[in-house]
Structures are given as structure tokens and as C-alpha cells.
Scaffold this active site. Sequence first.
Site, short mmCIF file in Angstrom:
data_model
loop_
_atom_site.label_atom_id
_atom_site.label_comp_id
_atom_site.label_asym_id
_atom_site.label_seq_id
_atom_site.Cartn_x
_atom_site.Cartn_y
_atom_site.Cartn_z
N HIS A 86 0.83 -1.21 0.00
CA HIS A 86 0.00 0.00 0.00
C HIS A 86 0.86 1.26 0.00
O HIS A 86 1.87 1.33 0.69
CB HIS A 86 -1.01 0.01 1.15
CG HIS A 86 -0.44 -0.02 2.54
ND1 HIS A 86 -0.21 1.13 3.28
CD2 HIS A 86 -0.08 -1.04 3.34
CE1 HIS A 86 0.25 0.80 4.46
NE2 HIS A 86 0.35 -0.50 4.54
N ASP A 88 -0.48 4.30 0.59
CA ASP A 88 -1.00 5.32 1.53
C ASP A 88 -0.33 5.16 2.89
O ASP A 88 0.24 4.11 3.18
CB ASP A 88 -2.53 5.22 1.67
CG ASP A 88 -3.00 3.92 2.32
OD1 ASP A 88 -2.41 2.85 2.04
OD2 ASP A 88 -3.95 3.96 3.12
N GLU A 152 -5.22 1.20 2.41
CA GLU A 152 -5.03 0.17 3.45
C GLU A 152 -5.23 0.76 4.83
O GLU A 152 -5.84 0.14 5.69
CB GLU A 152 -3.63 -0.45 3.33
CG GLU A 152 -3.48 -1.78 4.08
CD GLU A 152 -3.19 -1.65 5.57
OE1 GLU A 152 -3.39 -2.64 6.29
OE2 GLU A 152 -2.78 -0.57 6.02
N GLU A 153 -4.71 1.96 5.03
CA GLU A 153 -4.74 2.53 6.38
C GLU A 153 -6.14 3.03 6.77
O GLU A 153 -6.35 3.48 7.89
CB GLU A 153 -3.71 3.67 6.51
CG GLU A 153 -2.26 3.23 6.29
CD GLU A 153 -1.70 2.32 7.39
OE1 GLU A 153 -2.47 1.87 8.25
OE2 GLU A 153 -0.48 2.08 7.37
N ASP A 179 4.71 -6.25 4.62
CA ASP A 179 4.04 -5.16 5.35
C ASP A 179 3.89 -5.57 6.81
O ASP A 179 2.96 -5.17 7.49
CB ASP A 179 2.66 -4.90 4.71
CG ASP A 179 2.01 -3.62 5.22
OD1 ASP A 179 2.74 -2.73 5.69
OD2 ASP A 179 0.77 -3.52 5.16
N THR A 314 -14.64 25.37 34.12
CA THR A 314 -15.44 24.49 34.96
C THR A 314 -16.72 24.13 34.22
O THR A 314 -17.61 24.96 34.04
CB THR A 314 -15.76 25.17 36.31
OG1 THR A 314 -16.27 26.47 36.07
CG2 THR A 314 -14.52 25.27 37.18
N ARG A 327 -8.70 -6.44 18.70
CA ARG A 327 -7.92 -7.30 17.80
C ARG A 327 -8.44 -8.72 17.95
O ARG A 327 -8.63 -9.19 19.07
CB ARG A 327 -6.44 -7.26 18.17
CG ARG A 327 -5.79 -5.91 18.00
CD ARG A 327 -5.48 -5.60 16.55
NE ARG A 327 -5.15 -4.19 16.42
CZ ARG A 327 -4.74 -3.61 15.30
NH1 ARG A 327 -4.62 -4.32 14.19
NH2 ARG A 327 -4.47 -2.33 15.25
N SER A 398 -2.89 -6.01 11.78
CA SER A 398 -3.94 -6.52 10.90
C SER A 398 -3.73 -6.06 9.46
O SER A 398 -3.34 -4.91 9.24
CB SER A 398 -5.31 -6.01 11.37
OG SER A 398 -5.50 -6.26 12.73
N1 BES Z 1 1.31 -2.90 8.06
C1 BES Z 1 0.30 -2.73 9.05
C2 BES Z 1 -0.07 -4.01 9.76
C3 BES Z 1 1.03 -4.71 10.50
C4 BES Z 1 2.10 -4.04 11.08
C5 BES Z 1 0.97 -6.07 10.63
C6 BES Z 1 3.10 -4.73 11.73
C7 BES Z 1 1.93 -6.77 11.31
C8 BES Z 1 3.02 -6.09 11.86
C9 BES Z 1 -0.93 -2.13 8.38
O1 BES Z 1 -0.61 -1.05 7.55
C10 BES Z 1 -1.85 -1.58 9.44
O2 BES Z 1 -1.45 -0.66 10.11
N2 BES Z 1 -3.05 -2.13 9.57
C11 BES Z 1 -4.02 -1.59 10.48
C12 BES Z 1 -5.39 -2.07 10.15
C13 BES Z 1 -6.11 -1.23 9.13
C14 BES Z 1 -7.51 -1.76 8.93
C15 BES Z 1 -6.13 0.23 9.47
C16 BES Z 1 -3.72 -2.03 11.88
O3 BES Z 1 -3.17 -3.12 12.11
O4 BES Z 1 -4.08 -1.27 12.79
MN MN Z 2 0.99 -1.49 6.36
MN MN Z 3 -0.29 0.72 8.91
#
Ligand code: BES
Ligand code: MN
Ligand code: MN
Length: 456
Positions: A86, A88, A152-153, A179, A314, A327, A398
Site C-alpha cells: 500500500h 498510503d 489500506e490505512e 508489510d 469548569t 484485535r 492486521s
Molecule cells: N502494516 C500494518 C499491519 C502490521 C504491522 C501487521 C506490523 C503486522 C506487523 C498495516 O498497515 C496496518 O497498520 N493495519 C491496520 C489495520 C487497518 C484496517 C487500518 C492495523 O493493524 O491497525
Molecule cells: Mn501497512
Molecule cells: Mn499501517
Amino acid sequence: MQEIRKYVSDNKQRFLDELFELLRFPSISADPKYKGDVLKTADYVAEKLKVAGADNVEICPTDGYPIVYGDKIIDSSLPTVLVYGHYDVQPADPLELWETPPFEPTIRDQKIYARGACDDKGQFYMHVKAFELMMETNTLPCNIKFMIEGEEEVGSANLGIFVGKNKERLKSDVVLISDTSMISLEHPSLETGLRGLSYVEVEVTGPNRDLHSGVYGGAVANPATILAKLIASLHDENNHITIPGFYDKVTELSQKEREDLNKAPYDEAEYKRDLEVGELWGEKGYSTLERTGTRPTLEVNGIWGGYIGEGAKTVLPSKAFAKISMRLVPNQNSDEITRLFQDHFEMIAPKSVKVKVSPHHGGEPVVTPTDSIAYQAAQKAILQSFGKEPIPTRGGGSIPIVALFEKELGIKTVLMGFGLDSDNLHSPNEKFDIANFYKGIETIPLFHKYFAELSK
Ligand code: BES
Ligand code: MN
Ligand code: MN
């Protein structure tokens, strides 16, 4: 191997310069302000794929940000690898905590500092350069397809639709993704699973308007206090999650699997030192590696309400909010867990407040096979380039699309990540070791080579 090392070494500086160019685009998918930059990033990626030798390069429009596709089909009887990544990145704030600006990549201590350095520009770009290397040295041993997305993000909502509509075009034998993390260059590893995700936002409303906290305080429930109590009640004294049914479908690991998992090098003292925490926290009965890789969790990602400006006002706020993520692990289901959360949260709310739960994106957990040809190819590639067998680990993060590839295309994934958990993904001062970047470029062609060989 000699040839690979020579090509990398001859082109070292250019590889880095190009990555820097890519890192300068603030391709933040979450913030519409950056729309133009995200689109320019897609153009850059497409251009680089073309220059590297890809055919059929296309910037495929979606209802959101485009997906960059490109391929090289050398022989339809050979196996095909689908590379996913990805372009982004996450928002960079809080900006004031960056030592150097997030979109001005800077090298310090042999590490590249920039938003996206590791997640995922630095990592997917290794594949573009490895592809160039194989094209230039005439060593591409299989067909290759690239699919680099821009959402992706923010949950990859449009990628799912794209995959569903392009099954023929994406047809492959394996998905290869960089990734994720590895333990270290000294302890190369391969992630063999990813957690799923349920993400919700909660809104707690007390009185119909903000009130003077002296005039009304003591008579009316403060939604911020109630929210804090509700959230605190979501874990019990053993840090188990209290939502009824939450653990019902969780696959427990066998004793053997747990032992294997805990063989991975892990230094608790160093872990605590790095994070500057006095002790670790988590579900009773499980080690840190188990808790981050194989157990479901619930986290507050943000919590706010009332007066948060300068000085002291206040006020008894009318509303309080939190963003909560869970998760998930095999065999939990994202929609189901979101529903369980919603029912529980509404049930435990006292009459003094109203609560609203709004689901955000989700994703399903996956476990990737360790007995496949593709996994063996990754093992052999790492053994050759690092001189050590990779250690299998479970990742805590994820990548929702991995489960989708399996469901829609019937293809399994190999997670060959070269980042480190400590690379500050999603945090200020994100980084990627230059050594890991080059090591990745060197290892990837070996993956393709062994995958083609083992597929015969
Ligand atoms: N690359 C990450 C996921 C990741 C990082 C997996 C390190 C294993 C080790 C990915 O870009 C990410 O940040 N995914 C998000 C989920 C998404 C639906 C926003 C996450 O894991 O929070
Ligand atoms: Mn990633
Ligand atoms: Mn990420």
C-alpha cells in the site's frame, strides 16, 4: 546470489533516492486534505513499475483512491506471484514529536526517518526494485503481478470490491506481502498470522447541554466519568475481556504450538526499557508473545469530551467519546464481535446516560500455512540471504485484505516483512533501517527463484 548482491550494490544510492522521492509524497488516505498528494503517489508508483519493466500498468480507479496494477507474464505455464502493498500512509500527527519532518526523509544512524518509511512504502518499494533487478539481470523465474493500493490505512473498503471484480486478472498462485515485522536482522523471522479487527466509536450523552460543574455537579451523571467506568469494566481483574461471548470462538493453541511460539527470542527487560514502562500488562496466563500474537485484545485508541483547551474551564460536559478497537484471532468474526460489543455496551450503560455505538471498519484474522511451497520458498530465501533459518512468529497487527484474498481468490499469503516492531509504525519518527531495505531487495528475488523451482 553474487549477481544479486552486485546489482544491489551498484544501484544502492539510486534505490535510496527513489524511495526518498516516494516518501516525500504526503499520501495520507485518512485526511481528504491530501487527496491530490495521494493521487500523485499513485502516478509515481505506476511510473516506477513501468520503468522497472512491468506491462499492463494501470491506475485503476475505485470509489476511493486508485489501485496501481502492473504485471509481467513471461510464460503462462509458470507460477504467478501476486505482490500486494500500500502506498498510503497514516496521518503524521502529533507533528511536534517528530525530530525531523515526516515527509522530508532523513537518515540518522543508518535509518530512514519518514512517515511510511516502513509502513509500507519502504517495504513495497523493495519489491519494485527486486523486480527491476530480475528484469535487468534476466532472472525473473516466474510471472509476477503487482497490486499496490491506496486505502489500506483506512480499511481497504474499495479493494475488496476491486478484487471481487478482477478475479481473472489477479489469478495467481500465491500472494507475497512485505508489510509486517521481523524480529531483527540477527533473528530473521516470518509472520504466520495476523489478527483481525473490530473498530467502534462510542458516544455517551448525559444532560442535553454542557452545564456549570458547580451548579449542577453532584446532581447529574458526568458522561466522562460514566464512560471511564464503562471502559474500565471491559477488563476484569485478570485483564480478561468481560463482553459475554467474546472468547467463545477463540481457537486455543495446543501446548506444542505455545511452546514453539515462545521459543522466539524475546527480552522482557529490553522490551520494558525501550518503552519506558515499569511493568507490562495483559491477559493473565499468557506470555507477552502469546498476548500480542495469539490472543484477542481490546484497546482504547482515543478518549475525549468536555473542556480540553488551555487553562481550566469548569464544565460538566454533555458528551464524552471513545474510539475502541478489538484485535481478533482465529476463529472470531469481526461483525459478530462488533455486535457483541454493541449489545454489551448498551446493556451496561446506566439510565443516567444514553450511549451510541457506531462501527468503523473491520477485518478478519488469518493464519498462513507453514507447509506450503511458498512458505518453504520464503524460508530458503531467508536462509540464503541471512544465513539463518527464519523463526515463525504471529503478528499482532492486521491486514484485512489477506483474509479476503483467501475468500475471494482462494490464494494463500506469505508475509515476508522486513520491518521491526520498534520502527514506530503509526507513531512519530517512523523509521526503516537502510540495511533492512537492501536485505529485502536481496531476499525477494531468491523467493521468486525458489518458488518457481519448488513449483516444478
Ligand atoms: N502494516 C500494518 C499491519 C502490521 C504491522 C501487521 C506490523 C503486522 C506487523 C498495516 O498497515 C496496518 O497498520 N493495519 C491496520 C489495520 C487497518 C484496517 C487500518 C492495523 O493493524 O491497525
Ligand atoms: Mn501497512
Ligand atoms: Mn499501517
